[in-house]
Design a protein around this motif. Structure first.
Motif, PDB file in Angstrom:
ATOM      1  N   VAL A  70       7.608  -0.306   2.128  1.00  0.00           N
ATOM      2  CA  VAL A  70       7.231  -1.704   2.396  1.00  0.00           C
ATOM      3  C   VAL A  70       5.916  -1.760   3.161  1.00  0.00           C
ATOM      4  O   VAL A  70       5.029  -2.581   2.861  1.00  0.00           O
ATOM      5  CB  VAL A  70       8.353  -2.415   3.181  1.00  0.00           C
ATOM      6  N   GLY A  71       5.744  -0.885   4.157  1.00  0.00           N
ATOM      7  CA  GLY A  71       4.511  -0.879   4.917  1.00  0.00           C
ATOM      8  C   GLY A  71       3.300  -0.575   4.057  1.00  0.00           C
ATOM      9  O   GLY A  71       2.262  -1.254   4.142  1.00  0.00           O
ATOM     10  N   VAL A  72       3.414   0.436   3.214  1.00  0.00           N
ATOM     11  CA  VAL A  72       2.299   0.791   2.340  1.00  0.00           C
ATOM     12  C   VAL A  72       2.027  -0.334   1.345  1.00  0.00           C
ATOM     13  O   VAL A  72       0.862  -0.678   1.055  1.00  0.00           O
ATOM     14  CB  VAL A  72       2.597   2.112   1.607  1.00  0.00           C
ATOM     15  N   ALA A  73       3.084  -0.958   0.809  1.00  0.00           N
ATOM     16  CA  ALA A  73       2.903  -2.041  -0.156  1.00  0.00           C
ATOM     17  C   ALA A  73       2.207  -3.240   0.478  1.00  0.00           C
ATOM     18  O   ALA A  73       1.306  -3.842  -0.128  1.00  0.00           O
ATOM     19  CB  ALA A  73       4.261  -2.452  -0.725  1.00  0.00           C
ATOM     20  N   VAL A  74       2.613  -3.592   1.688  1.00  0.00           N
ATOM     21  CA  VAL A  74       1.973  -4.721   2.379  1.00  0.00           C
ATOM     22  C   VAL A  74       0.513  -4.413   2.656  1.00  0.00           C
ATOM     23  O   VAL A  74      -0.371  -5.265   2.474  1.00  0.00           O
ATOM     24  CB  VAL A  74       2.731  -5.041   3.682  1.00  0.00           C
ATOM     25  N   ALA A  75       0.236  -3.191   3.097  1.00  0.00           N
ATOM     26  CA  ALA A  75      -1.154  -2.825   3.389  1.00  0.00           C
ATOM     27  C   ALA A  75      -2.026  -2.884   2.141  1.00  0.00           C
ATOM     28  O   ALA A  75      -3.187  -3.322   2.203  1.00  0.00           O
ATOM     29  CB  ALA A  75      -1.195  -1.431   4.006  1.00  0.00           C
ATOM     30  N   CYS A  76      -1.484  -2.470   1.004  1.00  0.00           N
ATOM     31  CA  CYS A  76      -2.279  -2.491  -0.231  1.00  0.00           C
ATOM     32  C   CYS A  76      -2.424  -3.902  -0.798  1.00  0.00           C
ATOM     33  O   CYS A  76      -3.497  -4.300  -1.248  1.00  0.00           O
ATOM     34  CB  CYS A  76      -1.630  -1.577  -1.279  1.00  0.00           C
ATOM     35  N   TYR A  77      -1.342  -4.683  -0.787  1.00  0.00           N
ATOM     36  CA  TYR A  77      -1.377  -6.016  -1.389  1.00  0.00           C
ATOM     37  C   TYR A  77      -2.276  -6.969  -0.606  1.00  0.00           C
ATOM     38  O   TYR A  77      -2.998  -7.786  -1.188  1.00  0.00           O
ATOM     39  CB  TYR A  77       0.050  -6.567  -1.464  1.00  0.00           C
ATOM     40  N   PHE A  78      -2.221  -6.865   0.738  1.00  0.00           N
ATOM     41  CA  PHE A  78      -3.026  -7.747   1.581  1.00  0.00           C
ATOM     42  C   PHE A  78      -4.236  -7.000   2.148  1.00  0.00           C
ATOM     43  O   PHE A  78      -4.597  -7.192   3.307  1.00  0.00           O
ATOM     44  CB  PHE A  78      -2.171  -8.287   2.731  1.00  0.00           C
ATOM     45  N   ARG A  79      -4.846  -6.178   1.331  1.00  0.00           N
ATOM     46  CA  ARG A  79      -5.942  -5.354   1.829  1.00  0.00           C
ATOM     47  C   ARG A  79      -7.161  -6.173   2.244  1.00  0.00           C
ATOM     48  O   ARG A  79      -7.999  -5.685   3.007  1.00  0.00           O
ATOM     49  CB  ARG A  79      -6.345  -4.324   0.775  1.00  0.00           C
ATOM     50  N   HIS A  80      -7.264  -7.414   1.762  1.00  0.00           N
ATOM     51  CA  HIS A  80      -8.402  -8.255   2.131  1.00  0.00           C
ATOM     52  C   HIS A  80      -8.117  -9.092   3.382  1.00  0.00           C
ATOM     53  O   HIS A  80      -9.008  -9.795   3.841  1.00  0.00           O
ATOM     54  CB  HIS A  80      -8.771  -9.180   0.970  1.00  0.00           C
ATOM     55  N   SER A  81      -6.899  -9.029   3.880  1.00  0.00           N
ATOM     56  CA  SER A  81      -6.549  -9.765   5.097  1.00  0.00           C
ATOM     57  C   SER A  81      -6.604  -8.810   6.283  1.00  0.00           C
ATOM     58  O   SER A  81      -5.878  -7.798   6.311  1.00  0.00           O
ATOM     59  CB  SER A  81      -5.136 -10.364   4.983  1.00  0.00           C
ATOM     60  N   PRO A  82      -7.442  -9.079   7.293  1.00  0.00           N
ATOM     61  CA  PRO A  82      -7.599  -8.113   8.389  1.00  0.00           C
ATOM     62  C   PRO A  82      -6.328  -7.890   9.188  1.00  0.00           C
ATOM     63  O   PRO A  82      -6.098  -6.794   9.692  1.00  0.00           O
ATOM     64  CB  PRO A  82      -8.703  -8.728   9.248  1.00  0.00           C
ATOM     65  N   TRP A  83      -5.480  -8.930   9.314  1.00  0.00           N
ATOM     66  CA  TRP A  83      -4.276  -8.772  10.120  1.00  0.00           C
ATOM     67  C   TRP A  83      -3.102  -8.225   9.320  1.00  0.00           C
ATOM     68  O   TRP A  83      -2.424  -7.285   9.749  1.00  0.00           O
ATOM     69  CB  TRP A  83      -3.901 -10.121  10.757  1.00  0.00           C
ATOM     70  N   LEU A  84      -2.827  -8.834   8.153  1.00  0.00           N
ATOM     71  CA  LEU A  84      -1.659  -8.414   7.379  1.00  0.00           C
ATOM     72  C   LEU A  84      -1.781  -6.977   6.901  1.00  0.00           C
ATOM     73  O   LEU A  84      -0.787  -6.231   6.867  1.00  0.00           O
ATOM     74  CB  LEU A  84      -1.456  -9.359   6.190  1.00  0.00           C
ATOM     75  N   SER A  85      -2.978  -6.545   6.530  1.00  0.00           N
ATOM     76  CA  SER A  85      -3.137  -5.159   6.090  1.00  0.00           C
ATOM     77  C   SER A  85      -2.858  -4.198   7.232  1.00  0.00           C
ATOM     78  O   SER A  85      -2.235  -3.146   7.035  1.00  0.00           O
ATOM     79  CB  SER A  85      -4.554  -4.945   5.555  1.00  0.00           C
ATOM     80  N   ARG A  86      -3.274  -4.576   8.432  1.00  0.00           N
ATOM     81  CA  ARG A  86      -3.017  -3.711   9.585  1.00  0.00           C
ATOM     82  C   ARG A  86      -1.545  -3.708   9.985  1.00  0.00           C
ATOM     83  O   ARG A  86      -1.037  -2.724  10.491  1.00  0.00           O
ATOM     84  CB  ARG A  86      -3.912  -4.128  10.747  1.00  0.00           C
ATOM     85  N   VAL A  87      -0.868  -4.832   9.753  1.00  0.00           N
ATOM     86  CA  VAL A  87       0.580  -4.862   9.993  1.00  0.00           C
ATOM     87  C   VAL A  87       1.288  -3.874   9.077  1.00  0.00           C
ATOM     88  O   VAL A  87       2.187  -3.120   9.501  1.00  0.00           O
ATOM     89  CB  VAL A  87       1.122  -6.288   9.800  1.00  0.00           C
ATOM     90  N   GLY A  88       0.907  -3.842   7.806  1.00  0.00           N
ATOM     91  CA  GLY A  88       1.506  -2.882   6.885  1.00  0.00           C
ATOM     92  C   GLY A  88       1.231  -1.449   7.275  1.00  0.00           C
ATOM     93  O   GLY A  88       2.137  -0.593   7.241  1.00  0.00           O
ATOM     94  N   VAL A  89      -0.021  -1.169   7.654  1.00  0.00           N
ATOM     95  CA  VAL A  89      -0.357   0.183   8.097  1.00  0.00           C
ATOM     96  C   VAL A  89       0.438   0.543   9.337  1.00  0.00           C
ATOM     97  O   VAL A  89       0.932   1.676   9.493  1.00  0.00           O
ATOM     98  CB  VAL A  89      -1.873   0.302   8.352  1.00  0.00           C
ATOM     99  N   ALA A  90       0.601  -0.415  10.266  1.00  0.00           N
ATOM    100  CA  ALA A  90       1.343  -0.150  11.497  1.00  0.00           C
ATOM    101  C   ALA A  90       2.807   0.190  11.204  1.00  0.00           C
ATOM    102  O   ALA A  90       3.378   1.108  11.795  1.00  0.00           O
ATOM    103  CB  ALA A  90       1.255  -1.359  12.426  1.00  0.00           C
TER     104      ALA A  90
END
Length: 852
Positions: A70-90
């Motif tokens: 889920v984290g990797v998917a969120v980071a990839c899907y919202f890669r253009h959003s500075p906050w959501l992509s970092r939430v996924g990476v976190a």
């Protein structure tokens, strides 16, 4: 300067300063990566605790896989959003560290700890089973006044090949060294885990050395072959011995020299510790020296850390500039030099942190990049935790990273406040000293219950001297200047001794709970925030935001506001009518071979019954080490009564410390003069601890109550009814011990004191109310008590025995365990279960062990 990740339209409106701080967070990915790594390590520790019975290969770590996906998917899907992509990476980063930590904390399936897992049946006494082990000492032995501790790479157990590591604590005085093959006879035990409320975890040193079991007392130890393995570590040890011999040679001399420079060997050991760290010294530093440095808040000078690495890095850079070495080629000089120093200095977590800082700084300088200290701090933290997650529980690791964080974050803010008084080097040094002390004080109170009150000033003077000493000590290996080195070493030692002398220099026995530590750091952050550059703008932005919210609130219609108030009123009414927790709690603290019981009624009133142990010499002073922290953890701030059921040492030798730390309403004592038939008083039975306790009670002015049969002591809605001693008193001191029945509604707990069978039969014949939900076995489950008639009369739903692990008395006895099994009375034991918590409501009583 990197461009802000916020597009103009997305910039938060409440404050430009807040937006800049959030942007700085995003522009420092290592900072929030460090936070995620710490969170993942803590989560992995909880998972390993829950799966502690499983081997590494059996643990269901695959349960973490969905979070990673889920984290990797969120980071990839919202890669253009500075906050959501970092939430996924976190999320992904946290999950990886949690899985890594869980695997690191659990033993492999073929480890020796799995072979000797504690499977002792509950219906038998806990006895040790010594085994003969052969193995190699796997790391530098840690020496103290009392013992020598080291990890043992086990080769054979009773002649059979058995892989794994075991943590050994040896009281033998043999000169053991890393790489020695030894043979020992001992029993293999699980690692000691927290067994009481508020007790600190002491097994992390063993887990850090990859040991999942420990030795009991050593019955035999023989060195089979010195220097059988680990040639590199032994060579490093030899280098350290050569350094120490060099300093001893510089300080030593003829009789005239000794008159001017006494104790050359001790001062050479102190110089070695301050330059190269204390790890690896053949003999530990004198205890007085260690106590002085601890009381003065200078213990960090005895551990290799940032001061030594900074001095070494400066020396290497100076050499490079002298020979006009190109900036990029400086890495080939600095990095090997720092790594070699870390190995020689003992490879402690503090030295690896400082080495990582030095290497990262050298890389930044070599590549022409700007130095960001907070990012370097975060990179060092993430890197070390990736190598070994157990470092998060290492005290040296916690102290060194807390101190450096204080220097990076708090010191600049404090310097702004000090600038009007002194804007030069003295002001900077004062700010650094205050920041480092403020950052480490809470940890010192958490782990040791001590903190240096004079450390603020002592560090202001000692740190510059120590840095000069490190540089001079390194050069002293080449240039024979014994006199200056001796004077510098003596100056630091004298400063520590002087700072330790004033009354109150060391705050002792003030153990802080973890929640207080976090609260202290929050207060520190809030106290330093007004001194930050962005404070004025943040304050203005916060006021504007509050004004906007108030305007929005008044913009709502009256119906909406009335509806909201009605909802709040209904919630308050329901919460007030909701049945509150109405539970009587009794905690049997694990004090080893002794007894200590805490009773807390639903209103918060508390009573203590006994407090002593025969294991006190092994577990430090039992009152300070176990009972007081447990009372603090349970939230006890006042004891209405302290009951003493027996004059024996295992019931009373920890109560003096309790009386000094907690307010006590009354002390309930035993039989007094003229009350025993043969004239033998509790006072005259050779119980020195009892006499000292009574003197302490008299000195503190605590009222003394002598109980009588039938007397009731109120405890809110509960009451303690006295059943014994009966008049006329018996001839045995144990049969005159205090026996009580705790009554709360329809529930009851029988506290048998130290009654023997004759005393039990006496109470049984008198027809006293002995039936209970929980029975506390007398005499620690000895065969001299808990007779069949007594167990029948109690009709207990459960039984509890307080006894020490592998005790020499072999209690609880096999006969008592058989009688309990025949009557199908469940037994809970502090030697197996740790502390036991009995919770009673109006319907039933339940017993919960501290250890799973």
């Amino acid at each position: 300067m990197p461009r802000s990740p916020f597009p103009p339209s997305a910039t938060p409106s409440f404050s430009r300063a807040a937006a800049s701080l959030l942007g700085a967070l995003l522009l420092r990915p290592l900072l929030w990566s460090a936070a995620c790594a710490l969170l993942g390590v803590m989560l992995g520790g909880q998972l390993a605790h829950a799966w502690h019975d499983l081997a590494r290969e059996q643990a269901p770590i695959w349960l973490l896989l969905p979070f990673l996906v889920v984290g990797v998917a969120v980071a990839c899907y919202f890669r253009h959003s500075p906050w959501l992509s970092r939430v996924g990476v976190a999320v992904a980063f946290t999950t990886l560290f949690a899985a890594h930590t869980t695997r690191r904390l659990l033993p492999p399936h073929d480890d020796i700890s799995r072979l000797f897992a504690n499977q002792s049946p509950r219906d038998q006494p806990l006895r040790s089973s010594p085994a003969r082990l052969v193995g190699i000492i796997g790391d530098y032995p840690q020496r103290s006044r009392w013992n020598t501790r080291f990890p043992l790479d086990v080769e054979t157990v009773n002649g059979n090949m058995t892989p794994g590591r075991m943590w050994v604590s040896s009281a033998f005085t043999s000169r053991l060294e890393v790489g020695d093959r030894i043979e020992l006879r001992t029993d293999v035990r699980p690692l000691s885990r927290p067994r009481n409320p508020g007790e600190r975890e002491g097994f992390w040193a063993a887990l850090g050395a990859r040991c999942w079991c420990q030795s009991g007392p050593l019955l035999e130890l023989n060195v089979l072959k010195p220097a059988a393995a680990y040639p590199l570590e032994r060579r490093i040890q030899g280098i350290r011995r050569t350094l120490l011999a060099r300093y001893e040679w510089l300080f030593a001399g003829d009789e005239d020299t000794l008159a001017k420079r006494p104790y050359p060997r001790q001062n050479a050991a102190l110089l070695t510790a301050m330059v190269w760290g204390e790890n690896g010294l053949r003999d530990p530093l004198p205890q007085q020296t260690r106590d002085d440095f601890r009381a003065a808040g200078l213990s960090h000078l005895l551990v290799s850390s940032g001061s030594q690495v900074t001095a070494l890095a400066m020396a290497l850079l100076l050499i490079g500039r002298t020979f006009r070495v190109r900036r990029a080629w400086l890495l080939l000089l600095v990095v090997p030099g720092l790594v070699a120093y870390a190995l020689i200095a003992g490879a402690a977590p503090s030295i690896w942190r400082a080495t990582a800082f030095g290497i990262l700084g050298a890389i930044c300088l070599g590549s022409g990049r700007d130095l960001d200290l907070l990012s370097m701090w975060s990179a060092a933290l993430v890197g070390l935790l990736a190598l070994d997650p157990t470092l998060a529980w290492d005290l040296s690791f916690q102290f060194t990273f807390a101190a450096v964080c204080g220097l990076i974050v708090v010191a600049p803010v404090l310097f702004r406040a000090i600038q009007p008084l002194n804007s030069g080097k003295l002001g900077q040094l004062a700010a650094m000293s205050l920041a480092a002390q403020a950052a480490t004080w809470p940890l010192s109170l958490l782990h040791f219950g001590t903190a240096s009150a004079t450390g603020w000033g002592a560090n202001f003077l000692a740190v510059p001297l120590a840095e000069i000493l490190v540089f001079a000590g390194s050069i002293g290996l080449v240039i024979p200047w014994g006199e200056p080195l001796y004077r510098l070493t003596g100056a630091v030692s004298s400063l520590a001794s002087s700072a330790a002398q004033p009354a109150g220099a060391l705050v002792e026995d003030v153990f802080w709970p973890t929640s207080w530590v976090w609260a202290c750091y929050a207060i520190l952050a809030m106290a330093t925030l007004p001194l930050a550059d962005e404070w004025d703008e943040l304050q203005t932005g916060a006021k504007q935001w509050l004004e906007k919210q108030r305007a929005n609130l008044f913009g709502l219609g009256p119906k909406v506001i009335v509806a909201g108030l009605v909802v709040v009123a209904l919630a308050v009414t329901v919460s007030s009518l909701w049945p509150s927790s109405h539970t009587l709690r009794v905690t049997v603290i694990d004090v080893g071979q002794g007894q200590c019981i805490v009773i807390q009624d639903p209103s918060g009133r508390a009573v203590l019954v006994d407090g002593g142990s025969l294991d006190g010499r092994e577990r430090a002073e039992i009152g300070a080490a176990v009972i007081v922290p447990a009372l603090q953890h349970l939230g006890v701030t006042r004891l209405d009564f302290v009951f003493l059921t027996s004059p024996d040492e295992d019931h009373c030798n920890g109560l003096r410390r309790v009386l000094r730390e907690v307010a006590v309403g009354a002390f309930v004592d035993g039989p007094k003069a003229g009350e025993t038939p043969n004239g033998a008083l509790w006072d005259e039975l050779g119980q020195a601890e009892l006499l000292n306790l009574r003197r302490e009670v008299e000195r503190l002015g605590v009222p003394v109550v002598v109980p009588h049969v039938g007397q009731e002591f109120p405890l809110g809605e509960a009451r303690l009814r006295i059943l014994n001693p009966q008049l006329p008193l018996a001839g045995s001191q144990h049969d005159n011990s205090l026996a009580m029945r705790l009554e709360w509604g329809n529930r009851s707990i029988l506290l048998s004191g130290d009654l023997e069978r004759e005393g039990e039969q006496r109470l049984t014949r008198l027809g006293l109310p002995l039936n209970c939900d929980v029975l506390m076995l007398s005499q620690h489950g000895s065969s001299t008590s808990s007779s069949p008639d007594w167990l029948n009369a109690s009709r207990a739903g459960a039984a509890i025995v307080s006894c020490g692990r592998f005790n020499r008395l072999n209690v609880p006895s096999a006969s008592v365990l058989r009688e309990l099994a025949v009557r199908k009375i469940p037994l809970f034991r502090t030697d197996m279960d740790g502390a036991l918590t009995v919770e009673c409501d109006q319907n039933r009583c339940s017993v919960t062990p501290q250890t799973p």
